[in-house]
Scaffold this motif. Sequence first.
Motif, PDB file in Angstrom:
ATOM      1  N   LEU A 153       0.830  -1.204   0.000  1.00  0.00           N
ATOM      2  CA  LEU A 153       0.000   0.000   0.000  1.00  0.00           C
ATOM      3  C   LEU A 153       0.864   1.253   0.000  1.00  0.00           C
ATOM      4  N   LEU A 154       1.838   1.321   0.903  1.00  0.00           N
ATOM      5  CA  LEU A 154       2.692   2.509   0.988  1.00  0.00           C
ATOM      6  C   LEU A 154       3.496   2.716  -0.295  1.00  0.00           C
ATOM      7  N   SER A 155       3.977   1.632  -0.871  1.00  0.00           N
ATOM      8  CA  SER A 155       4.707   1.736  -2.143  1.00  0.00           C
ATOM      9  C   SER A 155       3.798   2.265  -3.243  1.00  0.00           C
ATOM     10  N   SER A 156       2.590   1.763  -3.296  1.00  0.00           N
ATOM     11  CA  SER A 156       1.637   2.212  -4.312  1.00  0.00           C
ATOM     12  C   SER A 156       1.313   3.688  -4.162  1.00  0.00           C
ATOM     13  N   ILE A 157       1.129   4.124  -2.927  1.00  0.00           N
ATOM     14  CA  ILE A 157       0.859   5.550  -2.686  1.00  0.00           C
ATOM     15  C   ILE A 157       2.049   6.390  -3.146  1.00  0.00           C
ATOM     16  N   TRP A 158       3.272   5.960  -2.778  1.00  0.00           N
ATOM     17  CA  TRP A 158       4.473   6.708  -3.147  1.00  0.00           C
ATOM     18  C   TRP A 158       4.638   6.787  -4.664  1.00  0.00           C
ATOM     19  N   PHE A 159       4.515   5.657  -5.357  1.00  0.00           N
ATOM     20  CA  PHE A 159       4.726   5.662  -6.804  1.00  0.00           C
ATOM     21  C   PHE A 159       3.587   6.362  -7.550  1.00  0.00           C
ATOM     22  N   SER A 160       2.398   6.314  -7.025  1.00  0.00           N
ATOM     23  CA  SER A 160       1.296   7.078  -7.621  1.00  0.00           C
ATOM     24  C   SER A 160       1.548   8.581  -7.460  1.00  0.00           C
ATOM     25  N   PHE A 161       2.028   8.969  -6.288  1.00  0.00           N
ATOM     26  CA  PHE A 161       2.392  10.368  -6.046  1.00  0.00           C
ATOM     27  C   PHE A 161       3.453  10.815  -7.053  1.00  0.00           C
ATOM     28  N   LEU A 162       4.473   9.996  -7.239  1.00  0.00           N
ATOM     29  CA  LEU A 162       5.538  10.334  -8.188  1.00  0.00           C
ATOM     30  C   LEU A 162       4.984  10.509  -9.600  1.00  0.00           C
ATOM     31  N   GLN A 163       4.123   9.594 -10.012  1.00  0.00           N
ATOM     32  CA  GLN A 163       3.549   9.692 -11.364  1.00  0.00           C
ATOM     33  C   GLN A 163       2.738  10.967 -11.547  1.00  0.00           C
ATOM     34  N   ILE A 164       1.922  11.270 -10.573  1.00  0.00           N
ATOM     35  CA  ILE A 164       0.997  12.401 -10.713  1.00  0.00           C
ATOM     36  C   ILE A 164       1.700  13.743 -10.568  1.00  0.00           C
ATOM     37  N   THR A 182      -3.743  -3.811  -7.526  1.00  0.00           N
ATOM     38  CA  THR A 182      -3.603  -5.121  -6.880  1.00  0.00           C
ATOM     39  C   THR A 182      -3.077  -4.975  -5.450  1.00  0.00           C
ATOM     40  N   SER A 183      -2.120  -4.078  -5.246  1.00  0.00           N
ATOM     41  CA  SER A 183      -1.584  -3.863  -3.890  1.00  0.00           C
ATOM     42  C   SER A 183      -2.656  -3.332  -2.942  1.00  0.00           C
ATOM     43  N   VAL A 184      -3.398  -2.354  -3.410  1.00  0.00           N
ATOM     44  CA  VAL A 184      -4.452  -1.775  -2.574  1.00  0.00           C
ATOM     45  C   VAL A 184      -5.536  -2.814  -2.298  1.00  0.00           C
ATOM     46  N   SER A 185      -5.850  -3.632  -3.276  1.00  0.00           N
ATOM     47  CA  SER A 185      -6.856  -4.679  -3.087  1.00  0.00           C
ATOM     48  C   SER A 185      -6.421  -5.682  -2.025  1.00  0.00           C
ATOM     49  N   ILE A 186      -5.157  -6.091  -2.079  1.00  0.00           N
ATOM     50  CA  ILE A 186      -4.638  -7.010  -1.068  1.00  0.00           C
ATOM     51  C   ILE A 186      -4.693  -6.360   0.313  1.00  0.00           C
ATOM     52  N   PHE A 187      -4.373  -5.080   0.377  1.00  0.00           N
ATOM     53  CA  PHE A 187      -4.437  -4.365   1.660  1.00  0.00           C
ATOM     54  C   PHE A 187      -5.875  -4.306   2.189  1.00  0.00           C
TER      55      PHE A 187
END
Length: 166
Positions: free
Chosen positions: A110-121, A137-142
């Motif tokens: 989850l934290l990785s997904s948030i970080w990389f989404s932030f970077l993209q945006i 998929t990461s958020v779904s697993i969380f």
Amino acid sequence: MKNLKNLLKTPLNLANLPKYIPILIIVFAFIGFADATYLTVKHYQNVIPPCTIGGCESVLSSVYAEVFGIPVALFGAVYYLIILLLTFIFIDTKREIFLRIALLLSVIGLLSSIWFSFLQIFIIKAFCLYCALSAVTSVSIFIISLYVFKRCRYREIENNLESNIY
């Protein structure tokens, strides 16, 4: 800190856990593993995968796509593989510790997904569909992990209430 200790030490009541929950985790982890492995292979082939929206090249060739020369997608593939293995071992052995570790590791995803989404945006200002799939998929697993912990917690509270009533 006390709540974290309780989360780690208090046994989960998995008797009423629906059988589809571990299967759901496996499905999402497999999708994430396939996605991250595909990106890792393409990285080592020096090929940008085809992208319908055009932002993949900017994201996958950015300085944020590697950590110490290792593609971020490889870290993702390892993460998803660990989740897969732990969940398969849980299904086979029914030992709670394997599911608990997989569920707790979902926080990293989850934290990785948030970080990389932030970077993209905000930093790269480009969008990668493959990265978005990994984030989903990461958020779904969380979210599944939260469901399991919450469901087991409520079962524990119900059991305590029943024992106090009778």
